[in-house]
Motif scaffolding. Structure first.
Motif, short mmCIF file in Angstrom:
data_model
loop_
_atom_site.label_atom_id
_atom_site.label_comp_id
_atom_site.label_asym_id
_atom_site.label_seq_id
_atom_site.Cartn_x
_atom_site.Cartn_y
_atom_site.Cartn_z
N ASN A 303 -2.75 -5.84 0.55
CA ASN A 303 -3.72 -6.06 1.62
C ASN A 303 -3.40 -5.08 2.75
O ASN A 303 -2.50 -4.27 2.65
N MET A 304 -4.16 -5.17 3.81
CA MET A 304 -3.88 -4.37 5.00
C MET A 304 -3.61 -5.29 6.18
O MET A 304 -4.02 -5.03 7.30
N ASP A 305 -2.93 -6.39 5.89
CA ASP A 305 -2.67 -7.40 6.91
C ASP A 305 -1.36 -7.08 7.61
O ASP A 305 -0.29 -7.13 6.99
N PRO A 306 -1.38 -6.77 8.90
CA PRO A 306 -0.13 -6.40 9.59
C PRO A 306 0.83 -7.56 9.79
O PRO A 306 2.03 -7.34 9.95
N LEU A 307 0.31 -8.80 9.78
CA LEU A 307 1.17 -9.96 10.00
C LEU A 307 1.73 -10.52 8.70
O LEU A 307 2.83 -11.07 8.68
N TRP A 308 0.95 -10.42 7.61
CA TRP A 308 1.38 -11.01 6.35
C TRP A 308 1.28 -9.97 5.22
O TRP A 308 0.55 -10.14 4.26
N PRO A 309 2.02 -8.86 5.32
CA PRO A 309 1.92 -7.81 4.30
C PRO A 309 2.48 -8.27 2.95
O PRO A 309 3.58 -8.81 2.88
N ALA A 310 1.68 -8.06 1.92
CA ALA A 310 2.10 -8.35 0.55
C ALA A 310 2.23 -7.02 -0.19
O ALA A 310 1.29 -6.23 -0.23
N GLU A 428 -0.62 8.94 4.06
CA GLU A 428 -0.57 9.02 5.52
C GLU A 428 -1.79 8.34 6.14
O GLU A 428 -1.69 7.66 7.16
N ALA A 429 -2.95 8.51 5.51
CA ALA A 429 -4.16 7.84 6.01
C ALA A 429 -4.01 6.33 5.93
O ALA A 429 -4.38 5.60 6.87
N GLY A 430 -3.44 5.85 4.82
CA GLY A 430 -3.22 4.41 4.68
C GLY A 430 -2.30 3.86 5.76
O GLY A 430 -2.54 2.78 6.32
N LYS A 431 -1.26 4.63 6.10
CA LYS A 431 -0.34 4.19 7.16
C LYS A 431 -1.04 4.16 8.52
O LYS A 431 -0.78 3.28 9.35
N ASN A 432 -1.92 5.13 8.77
CA ASN A 432 -2.66 5.14 10.03
C ASN A 432 -3.65 3.98 10.13
O ASN A 432 -3.81 3.38 11.20
N TYR A 433 -4.30 3.65 9.02
CA TYR A 433 -5.18 2.48 9.00
C TYR A 433 -4.37 1.21 9.30
O TYR A 433 -4.79 0.34 10.06
N TYR A 434 -3.19 1.12 8.67
CA TYR A 434 -2.35 -0.06 8.87
C TYR A 434 -1.87 -0.14 10.32
O TYR A 434 -1.87 -1.23 10.93
N ALA A 435 -1.48 1.00 10.90
CA ALA A 435 -1.05 1.01 12.29
C ALA A 435 -2.18 0.60 13.22
O ALA A 435 -1.98 -0.15 14.19
#
Length: 476
Positions: A303-310, A428-435
């Protein structure tokens, strides 16, 4: 306390001490044998753990009453004992304690403990196991739970024989049936969890209990995999919290090796990890153990959940298909997935889930010990208290990725026409979306200026992600 009482009973016949001790030892051995069978196989499945403790306690009380009245007035004694037992059962407290606003839907007790279903203030349903572990349910996590199955079944070109270990609410396992499979084996260790899933989550998992392609098995998932005469196309282990009993066996190198041997040629094994309950040490142990077990191993986000990353550890005996044309072809066959999840809308979005290649970055995890059956490090460390600031979520998770996945190489992937550079940009794009999503989380204690600053930073990260991977389209 019972042993001296038994001594007193046997001594009333004025027997020799040797005879008394021999009789006591015999009765004690018989009691151990009968109790070991009666408690877990009869009493606890029938009346539950709290009531079983009351019955055992009543037996001790009966012994005391017999001694008190010295075998006289026994009818009156047992009438009082019967009244006591009835009162205990009538007024025993609930074995489940919920938070304010939560609604209890059902309680099921057995040898493994207490399983209950409850509904939260937002209307979402969840399973509570032994008052300590909240298993997956509905609400905000509904789509993510389906992705637990969708992601590995997309990665496999034609999955037919599937094993899903850890039923919980059944939502994730039922999502397997969104694909044209031939057989699904859903394994759950606790029988009361199966009952709870069937009785209280039928709106989401009904097909799991009606489809003749499904077999729901009450057993240990590891033993089922090992004993199976057939190979599996996909094996899925659901989120298992680090402090649960027996979890170390599912995260051990021995089990990973067993699963690897049971995979078909293009078979996919995926182990879902609750990173929000991990720190650097626990995650490092799992990563090293997994990497040493599979010839091809990658890490993806569920998922892209910053609080509950799986986080999913994906292993295979052959390169894992991740090319653009392959993913486009697979996703185009399942339009209902695209309608439910933004990450399934396109191959470009799906590729954002990739975190890195474990085989290329194996050196980053070599300092951590292996978790094996003979050296269950995860079992020793899984129950430790992890401070909120040490858990791998939000910015902590991003820092972890930057520290551990420094090698931009992808030997575990069948990447099609994609270059190493293009995959690195996607990550890197995925990390920026997550941030960006991390900084979009509402924190009520912040001032207005701080909230505006976070929103501006989130917008910058969204824009950077789009520049790195223009074909992606995750909503802000």
């Amino acid at each position: 306390s019972v042993f001296p009482l038994a001594w007193d009973i046997f001594q009333r016949n004025n027997e020799e001490h040797g005879q008394v001790f021999g009789s006591m030892s015999f009765v004690n051995k018989m009691g151990c044998c009968i109790g070991a069978l009666l408690a877990p196989f009869v009493l606890m499945p029938w009346v539950g753990l709290p009531a079983t403790m009351m019955i055992v306690g009543s037996g001790y009380l009966a012994l005391i009453l017999v001694l008190k009245f010295q075998f006289r007035k026994l009818p009156k004694t047992y009438i009082l004992l019967f009244v006591y037992i009835v009162i205990c059962f009538a007024f025993q407290p609930s074995p489940v304690h919920l938070k304010k606003g939560e609604n209890l839907l059902g309680v099921y007790q057995g040898a493994d403990g207490v399983v209950s279903a409850f509904e939260g203030e937002d209307g979402s349903r969840h399973i509570l196991f032994n008052q300590n572990f909240v298993l997956n349910g509905t609400g905000k996590s509904l789509v993510w739970q389906k992705q637990e199955s969708w992601i590995p079944l997309i990665l496999h070109p034609d999955p037919k024989n599937i094993s899903f270990i850890g039923l919980a609410s059944g939502v994730s396992a039922a999502a397997v049936l969104d694909f044209p499979i031939s057989r699904l084996e859903a394994v759950e260790l606790v029988p009361e969890v199966i009952i709870t899933a069937k009785n209280h989550f039928s709106e989401w998992n009904q097909k799991l209990f009606e489809d003749n392609r499904v077999s729901i098995v009450h057993h240990d998932g590891r033993q089922i995999i090992q004993a199976s005469p057939d190979n599996y196309d996909v094996i899925i282990t659901t989120l298992l919290q680090p402090d649960q009993d027996g979890v170390t066996n599912i995260y051990s190198k021995d089990f990973f090796e067993i699963a690897k041997e049971k995979l078909s040629d293009d078979g996919i094994f995926i182990s879902w990890i609750p990173f929000y309950q991990m720190d650097h040490e626990l995650s490092g142990i799992i990563m090293r153990t997994f990497e040493e077990s599979f010839s091809h191993a990658i890490v993806i986000q569920g998922n892209m959940d910053p609080l509950w990353p799986a986080i999913g550890l994906v292993g295979s005996n052959s390169p894992i298909k991740f090319g653009t044309s392959y993913l486009e072809d697979r996703l185009s066959k399942f339009s209902e997935l695209q309608n439910e999840s933004v990450l399934m809308k396109s191959a470009a979005n799906f590729k954002l889930l990739l975190v890195g290649d474990l085989k290329a970055n194996r050196e980053a995890f070599q300092q951590y010990p292996l978790n094996t059956d003979n050296m269950p490090m995860f079992g020793f460390l899984g129950a430790k208290s992890i401070q909120p600031g040490e858990r791998l979520r939000g910015i902590n998770y991003l820092n972890w990725v930057d520290q551990k996945f420094t090698i931009k190489d992808f030997p575990s992937l069948d990447r099609g026409s994609m270059t190493t550079e293009s995959i690195s940009k996607i990550i890197e794009a995925g990390k920026n979306y997550y941030a960006a999503r991390t900084y979009s989380v509402d924190l009520p204690l912040l001032t207005i200026d701080e909230q505006l600053g976070r929103a501006q930073q989130a917008a910058i990260w969204y824009q950077t992600a789009k520049e790195l991977h223009p074909s992606s389209s995750l909503e802000q």
